[in-house]
Design an enzyme around this catalytic site. Structure first.
Site, short mmCIF file in Angstrom:
data_model
loop_
_atom_site.label_atom_id
_atom_site.label_comp_id
_atom_site.label_asym_id
_atom_site.label_seq_id
_atom_site.Cartn_x
_atom_site.Cartn_y
_atom_site.Cartn_z
N TYR A 36 78.98 55.37 31.48
CA TYR A 36 79.92 55.93 30.58
C TYR A 36 79.27 57.05 29.68
O TYR A 36 79.95 57.97 29.50
CB TYR A 36 80.59 54.91 29.59
CG TYR A 36 81.62 54.14 30.25
CD1 TYR A 36 81.81 54.18 31.73
CD2 TYR A 36 82.42 53.01 29.52
CE1 TYR A 36 82.63 53.32 32.40
CE2 TYR A 36 83.21 52.36 30.26
CZ TYR A 36 83.28 52.51 31.46
OH TYR A 36 84.24 51.57 32.33
N LYS B 197 73.72 43.89 39.15
CA LYS B 197 73.79 44.14 40.62
C LYS B 197 72.15 44.65 40.92
O LYS B 197 72.06 45.62 41.50
CB LYS B 197 74.89 45.38 40.65
CG LYS B 197 75.15 45.58 42.12
CD LYS B 197 75.85 44.28 42.95
CE LYS B 197 76.19 44.56 44.40
NZ LYS B 197 76.74 43.48 45.11
N ASP C 154 79.83 41.20 41.68
CA ASP C 154 80.90 40.76 42.60
C ASP C 154 81.24 39.15 42.78
O ASP C 154 82.27 39.02 42.84
CB ASP C 154 80.51 41.50 43.92
CG ASP C 154 79.25 41.19 44.43
OD1 ASP C 154 78.35 41.02 43.67
OD2 ASP C 154 78.80 41.82 45.66
N ASP D 219 83.24 46.18 31.04
CA ASP D 219 84.78 46.73 31.22
C ASP D 219 85.93 45.97 32.05
O ASP D 219 86.82 45.72 31.73
CB ASP D 219 84.75 48.36 31.23
CG ASP D 219 85.79 49.00 30.83
OD1 ASP D 219 86.84 48.41 30.37
OD2 ASP D 219 86.10 50.33 30.95
N ASP E 121 88.42 42.63 31.62
CA ASP E 121 89.87 43.12 31.82
C ASP E 121 90.50 42.13 33.06
O ASP E 121 91.63 41.48 32.93
CB ASP E 121 90.28 44.40 32.40
CG ASP E 121 90.18 45.48 31.17
OD1 ASP E 121 89.90 45.11 30.18
OD2 ASP E 121 90.26 46.84 31.72
#
Length: 357
Positions: free
Chosen positions: A142, A192, A224, A248, A252
């Site tokens: 970001y 990851k 994942d 993030d 959610d």
């Protein structure tokens, strides 16, 4: 009498409605205490673009720096989707986090007993879920170098660079372990590492930090698999710590377990003034209609009391008031099902106020 100043930034869409509700609850909850709160309303996001021609004026940042805490509604909306990238409304929240030195976002995922029926998961899978997502907030993709558009061999492409340094990872992982020490003493670090170099650095650093906390169990999970496990077996998680992007997305996803993203609060903490906001968006399509769920913002105000003002007892009173109102069958539009009582933003706020009397 202790006096504390709160900067309130309604933002856009339903922001005005939900922050007003939260301020009312703060006033009611602190009325009989030795805490006196004053409020400084500021504009950021799309509202600031309209008012000042920029999403985050410097004087708003300065006001936030001088405050004891910041309560934010939500920023953004289709009205500002087509402005220059540096002028997007979302730059306000990213800028505040950076300017205030906020490197950690805490998102508690707790399922109220009254809302078990609202979850898409079966009751036995969701009952008792209590997760704390600790998301790194000031680094990663970001904030990395960006290329909005370039031509390579006649083909347009864009790029976003993910960068993490060891100290950035260390401080967020330390916070996760310290949080776990007050809970069930389990930390899952999500990355990851089988694909990404930044994730391999993240995992190495988490392992080193973990050596300092021998009484806390540390495990690792690919992002994942974590996304899948949050749906299959969410009760296995205590504290999840991860990078900005993964945090993030995962928080959610986890929010849906509770029945509505409108219920979820968050705290952004670090070196400066703490910032508190619900994790949902600005929902401009329902702004002004009395349909907004203010409970995520009200619970964010409770986190403000706990983390920035040291008033855990008052924070708990607010949380219990919300649970009691839900337990009596009252539901905002996002939570409503036949058999319950549908109420407006104003009505749910009054009901919570009533529980605090």
């Amino acid at each position: 009498m202790k006096e504390k100043r709160i900067v309130v930034i309604p933002g856009d869409g339903i922001g005005e409605e939900i922050t007003s509700a939260a301020v009312r609850i703060l006033e009611k909850a602190t009325a009989k205490s030795n805490l006196r709160l004053t409020y400084d309303k500021q504009f950021a996001g799309g509202a600031a673009i309209d008012k000042y021609g920029m999403p985050l004026p410097g004087f708003v940042v300065e006001a936030a720096k001088q405050a004891d805490a910041v309560l934010l509604g939500a920023v953004g909306g289709p009205k500002w989707d087509h402005v220059a990238p540096e002028m997007r409304a979302e730059k306000a929240i990213l800028g505040l986090r950076k300017q205030l030195g906020l490197y950690a976002n805490l998102r508690p995922i707790r399922v109220s007993p009254a809302l078990i029926e609202c979850s898409p998961l079966k009751a036995d899978a969701i009952s008792g879920v209590d997760i704390l997502v600790v998301r790194e907030l000031s680094g990663g993709v970001y904030f990395g170098e960006k290329c909005e558009s370039e031509m390579v061999d006649g083909i347009e492409q864009a790029s976003d660079l993910e960068v993490y340094a060891v100290p950035e990872v260390e401080r967020i992982v330390h916070l996760a372990f310290k949080s776990a020490a007050l809970r069930r003493k389990q930390v899952v670090s999500v990355d990851k590492a089988n694909v990404l170099a930044t994730s391999r650095l993240w995992r190495r650093t988490a392992l080193e930090v973990g050596k300092e906390y021998q009484d806390i169990k540390l495990s690792h999970m690919y992002v994942d698999n974590c996304a899948m496990q949050l749906v299959l077996a969410p009760k296995q998680f205590d504290v999840i710590v991860t990078n900005n992007l993964f945090g993030d997305i995962l928080s959610d996803e986890a929010a849906v377990l509770t029945g509505s993203i409108g219920m979820l609060p968050s705290a952004s903490l670090g070196n400066g003034t703490g910032l508190y906001e619900p994790i949902h968006g600005s929902a401009p399509d329902i702004a002004g209609l009395g349909l907004a769920n203010p409970m995520g913002t009200i619970l964010s105000a409770a986190m403000l009391l706990r983390y920035s003002l040291g008033e855990s007892a008052i924070a708990e009173q607010i949380e219990q008031a919300v649970d009691r109102v839900l337990g009596e069958g009252y539901r905002t539009a996002d939570l409503y099902k036949p058999g319950f009582t549908k109420v407006s933003t104003e009505e749910i706020t009054k009901l919570i106020e009533g529980q605090l009397d």
